[in-house]
Design a protein around this motif. Structure first.
Motif, PDB file in Angstrom:
ATOM      1  N   LEU A  98       0.806  -1.216   0.000  1.00 31.51           N
ATOM      2  CA  LEU A  98       0.000   0.000   0.000  1.00 31.51           C
ATOM      3  C   LEU A  98       0.840   1.267   0.000  1.00 31.51           C
ATOM      4  O   LEU A  98       0.565   2.192  -0.737  1.00 31.51           O
ATOM      5  CB  LEU A  98      -0.973   0.022   1.189  1.00 31.51           C
ATOM      6  N   TYR A 117     -17.183  -9.419  12.686  1.00 31.11           N
ATOM      7  CA  TYR A 117     -16.406  -8.248  13.096  1.00 31.11           C
ATOM      8  C   TYR A 117     -16.925  -7.669  14.405  1.00 31.11           C
ATOM      9  O   TYR A 117     -16.133  -7.307  15.288  1.00 31.11           O
ATOM     10  CB  TYR A 117     -16.465  -7.203  11.988  1.00 31.11           C
ATOM     11  N   TRP A 141     -10.136  -8.789   4.950  1.00 29.35           N
ATOM     12  CA  TRP A 141     -10.073  -7.465   5.572  1.00 29.35           C
ATOM     13  C   TRP A 141      -8.842  -7.346   6.475  1.00 29.35           C
ATOM     14  O   TRP A 141      -8.173  -6.311   6.482  1.00 29.35           O
ATOM     15  CB  TRP A 141     -11.339  -7.239   6.396  1.00 29.35           C
ATOM     16  N   GLU A 142      -8.537  -8.377   7.220  1.00 33.44           N
ATOM     17  CA  GLU A 142      -7.405  -8.347   8.141  1.00 33.44           C
ATOM     18  C   GLU A 142      -6.091  -8.159   7.397  1.00 33.44           C
ATOM     19  O   GLU A 142      -5.237  -7.351   7.798  1.00 33.44           O
ATOM     20  CB  GLU A 142      -7.380  -9.646   8.959  1.00 33.44           C
ATOM     21  N   ASN A 143      -5.912  -8.890   6.310  1.00 33.85           N
ATOM     22  CA  ASN A 143      -4.666  -8.772   5.552  1.00 33.85           C
ATOM     23  C   ASN A 143      -4.579  -7.443   4.810  1.00 33.85           C
ATOM     24  O   ASN A 143      -3.487  -6.885   4.680  1.00 33.85           O
ATOM     25  CB  ASN A 143      -4.554  -9.933   4.548  1.00 33.85           C
ATOM     26  N   ALA A 144      -5.733  -6.937   4.364  1.00 31.80           N
ATOM     27  CA  ALA A 144      -5.699  -5.705   3.568  1.00 31.80           C
ATOM     28  C   ALA A 144      -5.584  -4.456   4.427  1.00 31.80           C
ATOM     29  O   ALA A 144      -4.765  -3.574   4.133  1.00 31.80           O
ATOM     30  CB  ALA A 144      -6.950  -5.632   2.689  1.00 31.80           C
ATOM     31  N   PHE A 145      -6.370  -4.376   5.501  1.00 29.74           N
ATOM     32  CA  PHE A 145      -6.492  -3.111   6.229  1.00 29.74           C
ATOM     33  C   PHE A 145      -5.866  -3.129   7.620  1.00 29.74           C
ATOM     34  O   PHE A 145      -5.856  -2.090   8.288  1.00 29.74           O
ATOM     35  CB  PHE A 145      -7.967  -2.724   6.331  1.00 29.74           C
ATOM     36  N   LYS A 146      -5.350  -4.266   8.034  1.00 30.21           N
ATOM     37  CA  LYS A 146      -4.578  -4.303   9.276  1.00 30.21           C
ATOM     38  C   LYS A 146      -3.102  -4.567   8.995  1.00 30.21           C
ATOM     39  O   LYS A 146      -2.227  -3.962   9.611  1.00 30.21           O
ATOM     40  CB  LYS A 146      -5.132  -5.370  10.222  1.00 30.21           C
ATOM     41  N   PHE A 173      -1.958  -4.423   5.745  1.00 24.35           N
ATOM     42  CA  PHE A 173      -1.680  -3.660   4.523  1.00 24.35           C
ATOM     43  C   PHE A 173      -1.005  -4.503   3.441  1.00 24.35           C
ATOM     44  O   PHE A 173      -0.211  -3.998   2.656  1.00 24.35           O
ATOM     45  CB  PHE A 173      -0.817  -2.426   4.842  1.00 24.35           C
ATOM     46  N   PHE A 222      -2.009  -5.890   0.446  1.00 24.93           N
ATOM     47  CA  PHE A 222      -3.105  -5.891  -0.519  1.00 24.93           C
ATOM     48  C   PHE A 222      -2.951  -6.983  -1.571  1.00 24.93           C
ATOM     49  O   PHE A 222      -3.946  -7.491  -2.092  1.00 24.93           O
ATOM     50  CB  PHE A 222      -3.206  -4.521  -1.197  1.00 24.93           C
TER      51      PHE A 222
END
Length: 311
Positions: free
Chosen positions: A62, A250, A269-274, A276, A278
């Protein structure tokens, strides 16, 4: 020379007439009205999908530029023990939610199909959770499943039963989330079943009654076969919805205790937004899309064996 010119003119006339006929036809205006939706669908669905496929082939944290790494993310999935545990949890959730939701919805539709006084109130009450925000619904049930002050444990305590820690017990947390999810969306399938039951020809019931069929036999041999198209529709919608569950997990458990309620969408979601990551999250998303497509195609392929109107 004049003959050739006339021949060319006669050849061009049908083309010009057909073009004028198309541009003034209902089909032309139909395409005009449909085009914004088609364009929006292309922009919102197809472009992000193909970009996700590209992202799944990169190492993108990211904050930097994406680096193309080919199939390394997919190879990483194969050797990721958390991914396989999450996959198992997702299949467990779907396997529990789908039959509970459809069976309860069908039973409610059978009970509420009669035009009795006040029946509209009960239909509305059952459908209200469908319109309720998933976050609000999950928060309410999270407090109801509370260990000490929870409403459910207080009821059990009134009978001298010590209620468990529902959302903190590895053996009970997934079951609690399944129940909450089933009650949230059962009203939608109930409405679909109600519409299907009202379309069943009453003459079929009269004929089966004259043949000596009781209520149970009428259900198995008349009602159920006639509403199989609706059963097929609700089955596909419920399976797809169960594979995409996120909000309940969640809010209620956060994927815990441990990883016992962590499902694929939560893992994405965990890998993408915690974390990062992507690229890896996109690879998981493509796998989830493939799984949903696989189950949908299977259901579509076997529909002719049990859906009445497909026979």
């Amino acid at each position: 020379m004049e003959v050739k010119v006339n021949a060319n003119i006669t050849k061009e006339l049908p083309i010009k007439k057909s073009r004028k006929k198309f541009f003034g036809s209902e089909a032309f205006y139909g395409y005009i009205f449909v085009s914004p939706m088609v364009l929006g669908f292309f922009v919102v669905m197809f472009i992000p999908f193909f970009y996700s496929v590209y992202m799944s082939l990169t190492d993108w944290k990211l904050l930097g530029d994406p680096n193309f790494i080919g199939s390394e993310n997919y190879q990483r999935l194969v050797h990721d023990p958390d991914f396989w545990e999450v996959m198992k949890n997702t299949l467990l959730f779907s396997g529990g939610l789908v039959p509970i939701n459809i069976v309860i919805a069908l039973l409610l539709a059978l009970l509420l199909q009669r035009n009795l006084p006040g029946i509209g109130f009960f239909r509305t009450a059952i459908f209200i959770p469908v319109m309720t925000s998933i976050v609000v619904w999950s928060i309410i049930w999270k407090y109801m499943f509370g260990t000490e002050e929870g409403f459910i444990n207080q009821i059990l305590g009134a009978f001298g039963i010590d209620g468990p820690a529902w959302l903190y017990d590895p053996d009970l947390a997934m079951g609690a989330v399944i129940v909450v999810s089933a009650l949230k969306n059962v009203g939608l399938n109930m409405v679909l079943f109600l519409a299907a039951l009202q379309q069943v020809d009453k003459n079929l019931y009269e004929a089966s009654y004259l043949d000596g069929a009781n209520k149970l036999k009428q259900f198995w041999h008349v009602t159920l076969p006639m509403i199989t198209p609706t059963v097929f529709l609700t089955l596909i919608l419920t399976v797809i919805g169960s594979m995409k569950v996120f909000g309940q997990i969640y809010v209620m458990t956060g994927g815990g205790p441990g990883n016992h309620t962590k499902v694929l969408v939560y893992y994405i979601w965990e890998n993408a937004f915690k974390l990062f990551d992507f690229g890896y999250a996109s690879a998981i998303a493509i796998v989830l899309f493939s799984i949903i497509l696989f189950f949908t195609l299977i259901q579509w392929g076997v529909r002719k064996r049990w859906v009445f109107h497909e026979q």
